[in-house]
Design a protein around this motif. Structure first.
Motif, short mmCIF file in Angstrom:
data_model
loop_
_atom_site.label_atom_id
_atom_site.label_comp_id
_atom_site.label_asym_id
_atom_site.label_seq_id
_atom_site.Cartn_x
_atom_site.Cartn_y
_atom_site.Cartn_z
N ARG A 222 10.79 37.06 37.93
CA ARG A 222 10.78 38.36 37.79
C ARG A 222 11.65 38.72 36.23
N SER A 223 10.51 39.08 35.41
CA SER A 223 11.07 38.95 33.95
C SER A 223 11.22 40.70 33.60
N GLY A 224 12.01 40.81 32.53
CA GLY A 224 12.40 42.14 32.16
C GLY A 224 13.06 43.31 33.04
N VAL A 225 13.89 42.51 34.11
CA VAL A 225 14.47 43.40 35.12
C VAL A 225 15.79 42.78 35.30
N ARG A 226 16.93 43.44 35.76
CA ARG A 226 18.18 42.93 36.08
C ARG A 226 18.51 43.19 37.42
N VAL A 227 19.69 42.63 37.80
CA VAL A 227 20.04 42.68 39.04
C VAL A 227 20.97 43.93 38.95
N THR A 228 20.90 45.16 40.15
CA THR A 228 21.70 46.17 40.07
C THR A 228 22.61 46.14 41.31
N ALA A 229 22.56 45.28 42.23
CA ALA A 229 23.44 45.25 43.15
C ALA A 229 23.27 44.06 44.30
N ILE A 230 24.52 43.48 44.49
CA ILE A 230 24.01 42.16 45.52
C ILE A 230 24.85 42.46 46.76
N HIS A 231 24.17 42.41 47.85
CA HIS A 231 24.61 42.42 49.30
C HIS A 231 24.58 40.91 49.93
N ALA A 232 25.23 41.02 51.09
CA ALA A 232 25.36 40.05 51.97
C ALA A 232 24.05 39.44 52.27
N ASP A 233 23.07 40.08 52.31
CA ASP A 233 21.83 39.55 52.58
C ASP A 233 20.49 39.99 51.99
N SER A 234 20.99 40.87 50.69
CA SER A 234 19.85 41.18 49.89
C SER A 234 20.37 41.43 48.39
N VAL A 235 19.45 41.44 47.42
CA VAL A 235 19.85 41.92 46.22
C VAL A 235 18.60 42.95 45.63
N ALA A 236 19.41 43.86 45.23
CA ALA A 236 18.48 45.11 44.41
C ALA A 236 18.17 44.87 42.83
N LEU A 237 17.28 45.04 42.41
CA LEU A 237 16.73 44.76 41.04
C LEU A 237 16.26 46.35 40.41
N SER A 238 16.56 46.29 39.03
CA SER A 238 16.30 47.33 38.46
C SER A 238 14.84 48.28 38.48
N SER A 239 14.05 47.19 38.96
CA SER A 239 12.58 47.54 39.16
C SER A 239 12.38 48.58 40.31
N GLY A 240 13.41 48.51 41.17
CA GLY A 240 13.35 48.97 42.58
C GLY A 240 13.23 47.89 43.77
N GLU A 241 12.76 46.80 43.29
CA GLU A 241 12.50 45.63 44.32
C GLU A 241 13.81 45.24 45.13
N SER A 242 13.81 45.09 46.47
CA SER A 242 14.71 44.60 47.03
C SER A 242 14.34 43.26 47.88
N ILE A 243 15.16 42.24 47.39
CA ILE A 243 14.77 40.91 47.97
C ILE A 243 15.80 40.48 48.99
N GLU A 244 15.28 39.93 50.28
CA GLU A 244 16.21 39.62 51.13
C GLU A 244 16.72 38.14 50.71
N THR A 245 17.98 38.07 50.78
CA THR A 245 18.50 36.64 50.39
C THR A 245 20.18 36.44 50.99
N ASN A 246 20.53 35.53 51.10
CA ASN A 246 22.00 35.04 51.49
C ASN A 246 22.29 34.30 50.48
N THR A 247 21.57 34.06 49.34
CA THR A 247 22.16 33.27 48.14
C THR A 247 21.56 33.71 46.95
N VAL A 248 22.55 34.29 46.16
CA VAL A 248 22.46 34.83 44.78
C VAL A 248 23.27 34.06 43.88
N VAL A 249 22.58 33.37 42.83
CA VAL A 249 23.43 32.47 41.97
C VAL A 249 23.41 33.35 40.43
#
Length: 402
Positions: A222-249
């Protein structure tokens, strides 16, 4: 009473500053006239360039014997405050006490730390490979994923940051997930980067190789976007996409240790003290800055040392030598490191080796991987505790070049 050189930090720059300073004192025959102190929580040199790897054995070798054999003393603690005017340091000792030391020369080598912007959930939910303990925490988390109920969040890893650290972490991740979840496991690895393309800072020649390596590893980008919030089971991107994940590095850049802010004078955008050719902090008499704590010109062409092991090894040697040389009457040595290479580990695809600040690609895949492994496992490790052998490679103009 002997004069004192105090070195804050036992990373690459700090250890080599101590070894180089000891060599200079020996050259002048004045070992008994100057004491060298190295202040850090423990006498270990963390091999930070390897912390993205799965096997973390021997990633923090003990350097107590090495320091002792050249006559340097380790002080277990952290430099808390620097009073450059009074030439004093306040040290928070690991046993809970505090100590004030008066120095004749101070070498600031406390390195850098991961840049953590004000992203909601970053501190609570993200992992990183910045320090030895945090790398272990990520490793334990990955190994424990198999104990969780299978879900999209469990089976997805998101790496934020497409620089060298992020590229190495994300291309190693499929290897680590197969080890944790099984060789036939289904998973997603996603790289999120604010730049137009991963590894873009390394130039146009290298970019196609990074793209090939990421595709080979099955990494989604995912290029040209940034992480806007990290949750226990997801991460939100500036593009509006939300990705289900338990692991953000998190691998989104570095900043100089906060101790740099206590040194008067000019600082750069990374918080580093702008040093002179001899690595003095120009506005602080008796203070040298080195490693990731200094912005220093590598040549006469406008290039500046990167926050890297490659540069820290040489910067440490120069700062340590000059700190001692000023006290015992030896000539100072200007810092110069015109030769620049990069070698990026890219998982099962191999590695990429470039030369020059324009990053001309010289080796790829298996050939580059062999060089990377030699660098990681041999060249950057501290030497054996043999005084004569150490002094043979501790001179300020000694440069390791692949």
């Amino acid at each position: 009473m002997p004069q004192k050189i105090v070195i804050a930090g036992s990373g690459f720059a700090g250890v080599w500053a101590a070894l180089s300073a000891a060599r200079a004192l020996a050259l002048a025959g004045k070992q008994d006239e100057v004491d060298i102190f190295v202040v850090s929580p423990a006498p270990n040199l963390v091999i930070r360039p390897r912390l993205y790897e799965a096997a973390l054995d021997n990633m923090n070798p003990d350097v107590a014997e090495l320091l002792a054999v050249v006559g340097a003393r380790h002080v277990p603690g952290l430099v808390d405050t620097v009073d450059a005017g009074a030439r004093t340091l306040t040290i928070a000792l690991m046993d809970g006490g505090r100590e004030t030391i008066v120095y004749d020369r101070f070498v600031l080598a406390t390195g850098s730390q991961l840049f953590r912007p004000n992203v909601p959930g970053l501190l609570e939910h993200a992992f990183d490979t910045d320090q030895f303990d945090s790398a272990h925490a990520l490793d334990a988390h990955l190994k424990a994923l198999a104990e969780r109920r299978e879900s999209a969040a469990r089976n997805t890893v998101v790496v934020a940051g497409g620089g060298l650290t992020g590229l190495e972490a994300v291309t190693e991740m499929p290897i680590r997930l197969r080890a944790a979840l099984g060789k036939d496991a289904t998973f997603r690895v996603i790289l999120v980067d604010t730049a137009d393309k991963p590894g873009g800072s390394l130039g146009e020649d290298a970019a196609p190789y990074f793209a090939e390596a990421l595709a080979f590893a099955g990494v989604e980008v995912r290029s040209g976007v940034r992480v806007t919030a990290i949750h226990a089971d997801s991460v939100a991107l500036s593009s509006g996409e939300s990705i289900e994940t338990n692991t953000v590095v998190w691998a989104a850049g570095m900043r100089a240790s906060p101790l740099a802010a206590q040194i008067p004078g000019e600082h750069d955008e990374f918080g580093r003290v702008v040093g002179d050719a001899y690595l003095h902090a120009p506005a602080s008499d008796g203070v040298f800055v080195t490693g990731d704590m200094v912005r220093a010109a590598t040549d006469d062409l406008g290039n500046v040392a990167a926050m890297s092991c490659q540069h820290a090894l040489s910067l440490g040697r120069v700062a340590g030598h000059n700190a001692a040389a000023e006290l015992v009457g030896l000539p100072l040595h200007p810092y110069s490191q015109p030769k620049y290479v990069t070698c990026v580990d890219l998982g099962d695809w191999g590695a990429l080796f470039t030369e020059g600040w324009d990053r001309q690609v010289r080796l790829t895949r298996a050939e580059a991987k062999d060089v990377k492994q030699e660098i990681n496992r041999v060249w950057i490790y501290p030497p054996a505790a043999d005084r004569d052998a150490v002094f043979a490679v501790a001179n300020p103009d000694y440069v390791i070049v692949p």
